[in-house]
Every structure is written in structure tokens, then in C-alpha cells.
Design an enzyme around this catalytic site. Structure first.
Site, mmCIF file in Angstrom:
data_model
loop_
_atom_site.group_PDB
_atom_site.id
_atom_site.type_symbol
_atom_site.label_atom_id
_atom_site.label_comp_id
_atom_site.label_asym_id
_atom_site.label_seq_id
_atom_site.Cartn_x
_atom_site.Cartn_y
_atom_site.Cartn_z
ATOM 1 C CB SER A 1 4.589 -53.285 25.805
ATOM 2 O OG SER A 1 5.321 -52.541 26.828
ATOM 3 N N GLY A 2 1.242 -52.686 27.235
ATOM 4 C CA GLY A 2 0.257 -53.031 28.349
ATOM 5 C C GLY A 2 -0.624 -53.887 27.446
ATOM 6 C CE LYS B 1 7.435 -43.560 29.557
ATOM 7 N NZ LYS B 1 7.139 -42.616 29.564
ATOM 8 C CB THR C 1 -0.928 -54.131 31.857
ATOM 9 O OG1 THR C 1 -1.813 -53.259 31.193
ATOM 10 C CG2 THR C 1 -1.569 -55.550 31.973
ATOM 11 C CD1 TRP D 1 3.837 -52.484 37.757
ATOM 12 C CD2 TRP D 1 3.398 -50.808 39.311
ATOM 13 N NE1 TRP D 1 5.062 -51.761 38.001
ATOM 14 C CE2 TRP D 1 5.159 -50.988 38.863
ATOM 15 C CE3 TRP D 1 3.124 -49.788 40.094
ATOM 16 C CZ2 TRP D 1 5.873 -50.109 39.584
ATOM 17 C CZ3 TRP D 1 4.050 -49.129 40.835
ATOM 18 C CH2 TRP D 1 5.610 -49.302 40.505
ATOM 19 C CD GLU E 1 -11.477 -54.854 42.258
ATOM 20 O OE1 GLU E 1 -11.650 -54.101 41.701
ATOM 21 O OE2 GLU E 1 -10.107 -55.621 42.252
ATOM 22 C CG ASP F 1 5.048 -40.535 27.310
ATOM 23 O OD1 ASP F 1 5.117 -39.580 27.949
ATOM 24 O OD2 ASP F 1 5.665 -41.642 27.628
ATOM 25 C CG HIS G 1 -6.548 -47.295 44.484
ATOM 26 N ND1 HIS G 1 -6.704 -47.854 45.787
ATOM 27 C CD2 HIS G 1 -6.890 -48.289 43.746
ATOM 28 C CE1 HIS G 1 -7.255 -48.769 45.871
ATOM 29 N NE2 HIS G 1 -7.263 -49.246 44.614
ATOM 30 N NE ARG H 1 -10.994 -48.047 42.726
ATOM 31 C CZ ARG H 1 -10.277 -48.564 41.922
ATOM 32 N NH1 ARG H 1 -9.766 -48.059 41.084
ATOM 33 N NH2 ARG H 1 -10.210 -49.933 41.932
ATOM 34 C CG HIS I 1 -5.677 -46.272 40.789
ATOM 35 N ND1 HIS I 1 -4.572 -47.143 40.856
ATOM 36 C CD2 HIS I 1 -6.709 -47.021 40.301
ATOM 37 C CE1 HIS I 1 -4.956 -48.291 40.497
ATOM 38 N NE2 HIS I 1 -6.169 -48.423 40.335
ATOM 39 N NE ARG J 1 -10.261 -47.197 36.227
ATOM 40 C CZ ARG J 1 -9.808 -48.341 37.154
ATOM 41 N NH1 ARG J 1 -9.710 -49.446 36.509
ATOM 42 N NH2 ARG J 1 -9.129 -47.988 38.284
ATOM 43 C CG LEU K 1 -6.650 -54.913 33.632
ATOM 44 C CD1 LEU K 1 -6.361 -56.261 34.363
ATOM 45 C CD2 LEU K 1 -5.459 -54.530 32.866
HETATM 46 C C1 SIN Z 1 -7.112 -52.485 42.820
HETATM 47 O O1 SIN Z 1 -6.891 -53.557 42.774
HETATM 48 O O2 SIN Z 1 -7.742 -51.947 43.708
HETATM 49 C C2 SIN Z 1 -7.319 -51.892 41.715
HETATM 50 C C3 SIN Z 1 -8.261 -52.343 40.626
HETATM 51 C C4 SIN Z 1 -8.502 -51.166 39.484
HETATM 52 O O3 SIN Z 1 -7.837 -50.258 39.635
HETATM 53 O O4 SIN Z 1 -9.210 -51.458 38.602
#
Ligand code: SIN
Length: 539
Positions: A11-12, A33, A41, A43, A118, A220, A241, A287, A348, A383, A389
Site C-alpha cells: 500500500s505504497g 500487512k 512511501t 517515509w 539532490e 516479501d 543512503h 550516493r 536504503h 538509483r 516515487l
Molecule cells: C532523501 O531524501 O535523501 C531520499 C530520497 C531518495 O532516496 O530518493
């Protein structure tokens, strides 16, 4: 036996988006679950990477994604996801998602989206809602789900296993035809039949001792897909991360990369900035490079953490742009406007997963995978921040169209139900788990061995040690699974062990360092041949 036109597990952002779209065509069950909002999501802090500014272009976003992916992205998938992003963002805005805006300079009070930056992005392109973007999106989607009568949301229900034609011995092509689901309140396992099952279970951060992920991230979907016979790809690429809050009482609290996007600098315990030694982009390098640099600095100095320093930014700006992080740090006695934040790297994001095409279709008919659980080719070996997202939104949309094309609804409505009578779950003579300590011990052991042997820097010897230990643990857990009643803890442990073994096997098969997979035995990237994804097949 219950029947639905679509079953979505998770349910994200990806699962809920799929469910909303599918509900226009048939009845949908969403299985989740814990509580509905318990997802990665909710978070997510950074935001959604999407080209919305005239100073940006699809070409630049594609290029940044390919560079981060270190030669392993599927360029077609990258182009599709990047270019379909704006239309999906419009749908989120129509649902009522409030992204931050700012006044256009000299624009007579007009506003525009406030875009964040970012690591690895050449432009500002991150749509965000302060530093709680995921929560804003998740709550908007859940409100829409609650207002849609054709969606049944089964919370506190955990998928046990996919039901396949092969497992039941049907003399047809192997395909997915339903799922066994544990109702955590009653302890009963229910049988749900459906010709279209969608995995949207997120990632597997909990396989590591330190993670930025919530407790639900136990891999899962990958584990169930593996047992059912789907192809699993690129599991060696686990993204660490660089900046998780380091404090004995704060577990799993992410310090968003957007802080570095706004000028935050990484420093060692003596206050010296160190990233310049590792990459021309310094603290805003991709990253994998930042996480490895922090790991190296910690090993070199023997310190337990490094520090992220934003103290030269105006306090009012920091409190308005990062209210959640500001408050959380304050709770642990850290005022980020005045003192550097202690940080460490933590697991992460799972960049590989269940192999799919650009429509979320897996190698098994009737099974689709969307979001972090899927390996579409977008992320390659690493990534790009905030691309996930975006991928969840685009893939959910495409997978819904594809599921309807693969299994046209009307015909199937009649057909599937008369074709498959699914047997009930057989629990035999099993008893309640007698020694919970075995579950908790094994759970801890897996997470610690993965952190120590399969972390940011790997060697063949450590990977082989991990593989041997995991084989024993898997045998012990399987014995438990057959002899005792299934519980969420036991099912999660079984899935964690499976996913850990898939990560190790994938890592052992890559004899080079690339993107997130760095091994001291093969420290160079092997550019003699075009790079290939790692694919694992059970059958
Ligand atoms: C973050 O806010 O640093 C995470 C963003 C992400 O993992 O895409």
C-alpha cells in the site's frame, strides 16, 4: 475462497495508484500487512524527481539517470519513465497533493513549484512537500482509496505465497492465479483467487542491521516471486543512503539528501570537509560514492560517525524547509541550526528486484510488479535520488493498462472463476511456535551478517561466508515453517532469509565493481564487454 478482478499486495505509492486506476474496471483487493500507511512511501523525505521547469529537459534527466546507473540502465525504460512523469504528476495534483511552491521572482505574486536538488541531478527538479513528501502523497492516495467503493483494503493481512498453476499441478501454462493471505487478527489463512496479481511490496532494507526503512521492508515480494518461479534481477545493487541519523535511540531516521542539495557539507569529527578528496561534486556526489567515502573515513579515523553541517544556512530557512528533520533532531538534543548532525550510512533502497518489462509484466503470466519490488531497468547499478516515487507512479499506470490487455476483464470474469477452483490452505497438524527466541535470534543473525559481510565494501571471502551461513539458516527456518503455525514474524523471517541469499548469490556472480556493488577482489569496472544485468532463475 474469495475472488477479485485485481489483487494488489502493498500500500505504497505504486500499489495504491494501481488500485485507484484498476477500480475503474473491476473489484480490487489491496492487501497490506500492517496499517494502510505503513510503507516506505510514507517515509520518503526528498520527493519526486520530474521535469517540470523550462530550465530542465527530459534529455538532462535521462542523462543524469544513466550516469548514476553506471552502464546498467535500460535506456528505453529510462526515457519512458522520465517522459511520462509530468502526466502522472498532474494526476497527483488533481488528487489534491500539495507540493511546495514559491513566489516567482519579479512575478507579481505568481507562484511556481519549488524545486529541490539532490546528489547526481544536474538541475533542480525534485517536487517536494517540505521534508515529508511521501507522507503527503500517501495520505492523499489513501483518502482517494477510502472514497472508492470497488476497493477493499485488507490491513493487517500478510501475503504468504502466490498460488500458481504449476504448484497446484494444473496441466496448463504456469501462471499466477491467486494468493494465500494470513489474516493476522484471526490467524487464519484465506485463499484469494485473481487472474491479475500485483506485487507492490516495496524493498528489503530490514535485511540489514542499519536501515532507513520502516519495519515492513522485509523483501516479501521478491521472496514470493522467487518461490513462484519469476526471474529476479540485479539484487547485488543495494543502495546505502549516506546520511542516517546516528544516535543510540534513533533507529532508521533518514537525514534527507536535500540538505546537501541546499549546501550541507560533510565533515569529519575534527570539523574538516572531506568529500573533495573523493569526487569533484564533493558532498553532492552520487550516493554510492558518498556512502563509500563515509565508510572509508570512519574506518580510517576509527570514529563511529561523520557530521553533516548546515549551520551556515539561515535558521528560519532550515526550520521552514525541513521542519520534520529539525523537530526530530531536536528530540535527540541536536539543534541542526547550531551544530552538525551526526550521520552514518544505512541500507536504503533495493535497486534490483522482480524482473519486469516497462509495463510491470513479469515472466509469469498474471503477475505484475510495480515500485521498489520491481527491476524495470530504470535504476541500473545505482538509483538516482528521488527517481523511485516517479517510477512507482508511471509503472502503476502502465501496469494497469497492461493487465487489462493481457487478461481482458469481461472474458476473464466468467472464465477465471469457472477455470480455477483453488484449494484451501492446508495447515495439517502444526502447532503454535514453541520458541519465539529462535525467530528473533535468526532475524538478528541475518541482519548482522548482511551488514558485516555484504555491506558497502565486499570481498569474495566474506560473501562466501555469508552464503554458507544463510544456507544453514534457511534450512532451519524452512523446518520451522513446516512444523509450526504461520505468523507474520515467521513469514517475514523466511522472506528475509530468501532475499539475503539472493543478494549474496547475485553479488558473488558479479566479478567487477560497478555502481553500488564494490568488491576489493575486483575493484575495477569491467568495460571489456557491454554490462549485463544479473538474472537469477529458480526453475
Ligand atoms: C532523501 O531524501 O535523501 C531520499 C530520497 C531518495 O532516496 O530518493
Amino acid at each position: 475462497m474469495e475472488s477479485y478482478d485485481f489483487v494488489v499486495i502493498g500500500s505504497g505509492i505504486a500499489g495504491l495508484t494501481f488500485a485507484l486506476k484498476a477500480a475503474a474496471h473491476g473489484r480490487v483487493a489491496v492487501i497490506t500487512k500492517r496499517a494502510p500507511a505503513d510503507s516506505n512511501t510514507a517515509w520518503a523525505q526528498g520527493g519526486v524527481a520530474c521535469v517540470t521547469s523550462t530550465e530542465d529537459s527530459f534529455e538532462l534527466h535521462v542523462r543524469d539517470t544513466l550516469v548514476a546507473g553506471a552502464g546498467l540502465c535500460d535506456e528505453g525504460a529510462v526515457r519512458t519513465i522520465v517522459s511520462e512523469g509530468p502526466a502522472r504528476i498532474q494526476e497527483l495534483l488533481a488528487l489534491g497533493v500539495q507540493f511546495d511552491e514559491r513566489e516567482v521572482p519579479g512575478g507579481d505574486g505568481h507562484t511556481e513549484l519549488d524545486l529541490g536538488r539532490e546528489g547526481g541531478h544536474s538541475k533542480r527538479r525534485i517536487l517536494h512537500a517540505h521534508d515529508t513528501t511521501g507522507r503527503e502523497i500517501e495520505m492523499s492516495l489513501l483518502r482517494a482509496i477510502a472514497a472508492t467503493p470497488d476497493i477493499v483494503l485488507l490491513d493487517n493481512h500478510m501475503a504468504v505465497d502466490l498460488i500458481t498453476a504449476a504448484k497446484l499441478g494444473f496441466a496448463t501454462e504456469n501462471r499466477v492465479i491467486g494468493v494465500y493471505v494470513l489474516n493476522e487478527e484471526t490467524g487464519e489463512v484465506v485463499t484469494i483467487e485473481s487472474p491479475r496479481v500485483v506485487l507492490a511490496t516495496g524493498g528489503c532494507g530490514k535485511v540489514y542491521l542499519y536501515t532507513t526503512n520502516p519495519n515492513v521492508a522485509t523483501g516479501d515480494g521478491v521472496a514470493m516471486a522467487w518461490r513462484a518461479g519469476a526471474v529476479i534481477a540485479n539484487m547485488e545493487f543495494i543502495q546505502f543512503h549516506p546520511t542516517c541519523l546516528f544516535h543510540p535511540e534513533a533507529r532508521s531516521f533518514l537525514i534527507t539528501e536535500a540538505l546537501r542539495g541546499e549546501g550541507g557539507v560533510l565533515r569529519d569529527a575534527r570539523g574538516r570537509s572531506f568529500m573533495e578528496k573523493y569526487h569533484p561534486l564533493a558532498s553532492l556526489a552520487p550516493r554510492d560514492i558518498v556512502a563509500r567515502a563515509i565508510d572509508a573515513e570512519m574506518k580510517r579515523t576509527g570514529e563511529k560517525c561523520v557530521y553533516l553541517d548546515v549551520t551556515d544556512k539561515p535558521a528560519d530557512f532550515l526550520k521552514a524547509r525541513f521542519p520534520n528533520i529539525y523537530e526530530n533532531c531536536l528530540r535527540y538534543g541536536i539543534d541542526l541550526t547550531r551544530q552538525p548532525i551526526p550521520v552514518v550510512p544505512a541500507a536504503h533502497y533495493q535497486c534490483g528486484g522482480v524482473r519486469t518489462d516497462i509495463d510491470g509484466a513479469t515472466h509469469l503470466r498474471g503477475l505484475y510488479a510495480v515500485g521498489e519490488v520491481a527491476s524495470t531497468g530504470l535504476h541500473g547499478a545505482n538509483r538516482l535520488a528521488s527517481n523511485s516515487l516517479l517510477e512507482g507512479l508511471v509503472l502503476a499506470h502502465r501496469a494497469c493498462g497492461r493487465a487489462l490487455r493481457d487478461e481482458p476483464l469481461k472474458a476473464n470474469h466468467v472464465d477465471a472463476r469457472s477455470r480455477y477452483q483453488l484449494p484451501e490452505w492446508q495447515s495439517g497438524q502444526v502447532q503454535d511456535v514453541d520458541e519465539l527466541v529462535v525467530i528473533y535470534h535468526n532475524w538478528d543473525e541475518i541482519r548482522r551478517l548482511m551488514w558485516d559481510y555484504v555491506g558497502i565494501v565486499r570481498t569474495d571471502k566474506r560473501l562466501q561466508r555469508a552464503a554458507a551461513r544463510l544456507r544453514n539458516l534457511q534450512a532451519e527456518i524452512q523446518e520451522f515453517y513446516w512444523n509450526f503455525k504461520v505468523t507474520t514474524d515467521l513469514l517475514e523471517l523466511r522472506n528475509l532469509a530468501t532475499v539475503a541469499a539472493l543478494i549474496v548469490d547475485s553479488a558473488l556472480s558479479r566479478r567487477e565493481s560497478r555502481g553500488l556493488h564494490y568488491t576489493l577482489d575486483y575493484p575495477e569496472t569491467d568495460d571489456r564487454f557491454p554490462p549485463r544485468p544479473t538474472e537469477l532463475r529458480r526453475f
